[in-house]
Scaffold this motif. Structure first.
Motif, PDB file in Angstrom:
ATOM      1  N   HIS A   1       0.694  -0.783   0.174  1.00 50.85           N
ATOM      2  CA  HIS A   1      -0.066  -0.062  -0.106  1.00 50.85           C
ATOM      3  C   HIS A   1       0.672   1.513  -0.495  1.00 50.85           C
ATOM      4  O   HIS A   1       0.454   2.078  -0.283  1.00 50.85           O
ATOM      5  CB  HIS A   1      -1.175  -0.937   1.145  1.00 50.85           C
TER       6      HIS A   1
ATOM      7  N   LEU B   1       3.071   2.167  -1.819  1.00 46.57           N
ATOM      8  CA  LEU B   1       2.714   1.911  -3.267  1.00 46.57           C
ATOM      9  C   LEU B   1       1.607   2.687  -4.295  1.00 46.57           C
ATOM     10  O   LEU B   1       1.271   3.185  -5.369  1.00 46.57           O
ATOM     11  CB  LEU B   1       3.067   0.916  -4.328  1.00 46.57           C
TER      12      LEU B   1
ATOM     13  N   ASP C   1      -0.143   5.683  -4.555  1.00 42.90           N
ATOM     14  CA  ASP C   1      -0.129   6.700  -5.074  1.00 42.90           C
ATOM     15  C   ASP C   1       0.699   6.724  -6.109  1.00 42.90           C
ATOM     16  O   ASP C   1       0.292   7.417  -7.022  1.00 42.90           O
ATOM     17  CB  ASP C   1       0.615   8.251  -4.495  1.00 42.90           C
ATOM     18  N   GLN C   2       1.361   5.630  -6.454  1.00 44.13           N
ATOM     19  CA  GLN C   2       1.394   5.131  -7.683  1.00 44.13           C
ATOM     20  C   GLN C   2       1.109   4.284  -9.181  1.00 44.13           C
ATOM     21  O   GLN C   2       1.433   3.840 -10.598  1.00 44.13           O
ATOM     22  CB  GLN C   2       3.080   4.753  -8.303  1.00 44.13           C
ATOM     23  N   ASP C   3      -0.421   3.637  -8.276  1.00 43.90           N
ATOM     24  CA  ASP C   3      -1.207   2.961  -9.907  1.00 43.90           C
ATOM     25  C   ASP C   3      -2.056   3.841 -10.533  1.00 43.90           C
ATOM     26  O   ASP C   3      -2.878   3.382 -11.135  1.00 43.90           O
ATOM     27  CB  ASP C   3      -2.183   1.913  -8.837  1.00 43.90           C
ATOM     28  N   GLU C   4      -1.992   5.039 -10.340  1.00 40.85           N
ATOM     29  CA  GLU C   4      -3.266   6.012 -10.483  1.00 40.85           C
ATOM     30  C   GLU C   4      -4.381   5.417 -10.565  1.00 40.85           C
ATOM     31  O   GLU C   4      -5.512   5.659 -11.810  1.00 40.85           O
ATOM     32  CB  GLU C   4      -3.343   6.314 -12.763  1.00 40.85           C
TER      33      GLU C   4
ATOM     34  N   PRO D   1      -5.172   7.542  -3.180  1.00 42.41           N
ATOM     35  CA  PRO D   1      -3.428   6.976  -2.808  1.00 42.41           C
ATOM     36  C   PRO D   1      -3.071   5.923  -1.586  1.00 42.41           C
ATOM     37  O   PRO D   1      -1.966   5.520  -1.834  1.00 42.41           O
ATOM     38  CB  PRO D   1      -3.286   8.726  -2.998  1.00 42.41           C
TER      39      PRO D   1
ATOM     40  N   PHE E   1      -2.873   0.457  -2.429  1.00 36.97           N
ATOM     41  CA  PHE E   1      -2.680  -0.650  -4.047  1.00 36.97           C
ATOM     42  C   PHE E   1      -3.780  -0.672  -4.778  1.00 36.97           C
ATOM     43  O   PHE E   1      -3.487  -2.002  -3.313  1.00 36.97           O
ATOM     44  CB  PHE E   1      -0.941  -1.257  -3.914  1.00 36.97           C
TER      45      PHE E   1
END
Length: 198
Positions: free
Chosen positions: A86, A88, A90-93, A97, A100
């Motif tokens: 989790h 990450l 904010d990186q999976d669009e 955020p 994950f």
């Protein structure tokens, strides 16, 4: 005696002009139908296309698929293994955020692989059509150039026929002039740089 039904030619070289037009129309309609099956496709600028991480899909897709399967919730419960990922979020669009979103990434991975499969098939078809267009063009250009040459000879020797051939020869002359304008003399070739000392 009843008429025999007209059979479609079994080779493209036997197609009539009307049959070719019909096939172009049908093919373009199929292409539009394919586009409609994939609404919202993103188009990339050439620079982004060259540098896209998506180029690694064929190599990284299988291990990512396995990882996402391990992280996917089971029986409605989050996997214990998923919690550390989790960070990450904010990186999976995705929408959250703080999380994950494996389901989202897994769905996107499947879509990208499916789109690549379709793109490969279309690219193969495009290459096949392009090759046939070149081969057919070769079959036309050889005798066609000889015919243009003969038309020039006829036009020089026969004024009435020259008037009839004028539009063809004017186009050919204009094309030749344009081609000459486009060619620039080549400058001297640069010498390759000397290898750096070791």
């Amino acid at each position: 005696m009843p008429k025999q039904p007209v059979q479609d030619p079994t080779d493209v070289d036997q197609l009539s002009a009307a049959q070719i037009e019909e096939r172009v129309e049908k093919t373009l309609a199929h292409i539009e139908a394919i586009k409609a099956l994939w609404p919202g496709l993103e188009r990339l600028e050439e620079d982004r296309r060259k540098r896209s991480l998506g180029r690694s899909l064929a190599v990284l897709g299988p291990p990512l698929g396995k990882l996402f399967a391990l992280l996917r919730p089971k029986d409605g419960k989050e996997s214990v293994l998923a919690r550390p990922f989790h960070v990450l979020g904010d990186q999976d669009e995705g929408d959250d955020p703080e999380r994950f979103e494996v389901e989202l990434l897994e769905r996107r991975l499947k879509r990208a692989l499916a789109e690549q499969q379709v793109a490969d098939a279309l690219e193969d078809l495009a290459r096949h059509l392009d090759d046939d267009a070149l081969a057919t063009g070769e079959a036309v250009i050889g005798p066609g150039l000889a015919a243009l040459d003969l038309a020039r000879t006829i036009a020089r020797q026969n004024a009435p026929l020259r008037a009839i051939l004028a539009p063809v020869l004017d186009d050919f002359r204009a094309m030749t002039k344009q081609a000459r304008k486009g060619k620039k003399p080549e400058g001297p070739k640069a010498e390759p740089p000397a290898p750096a000392p070791i």
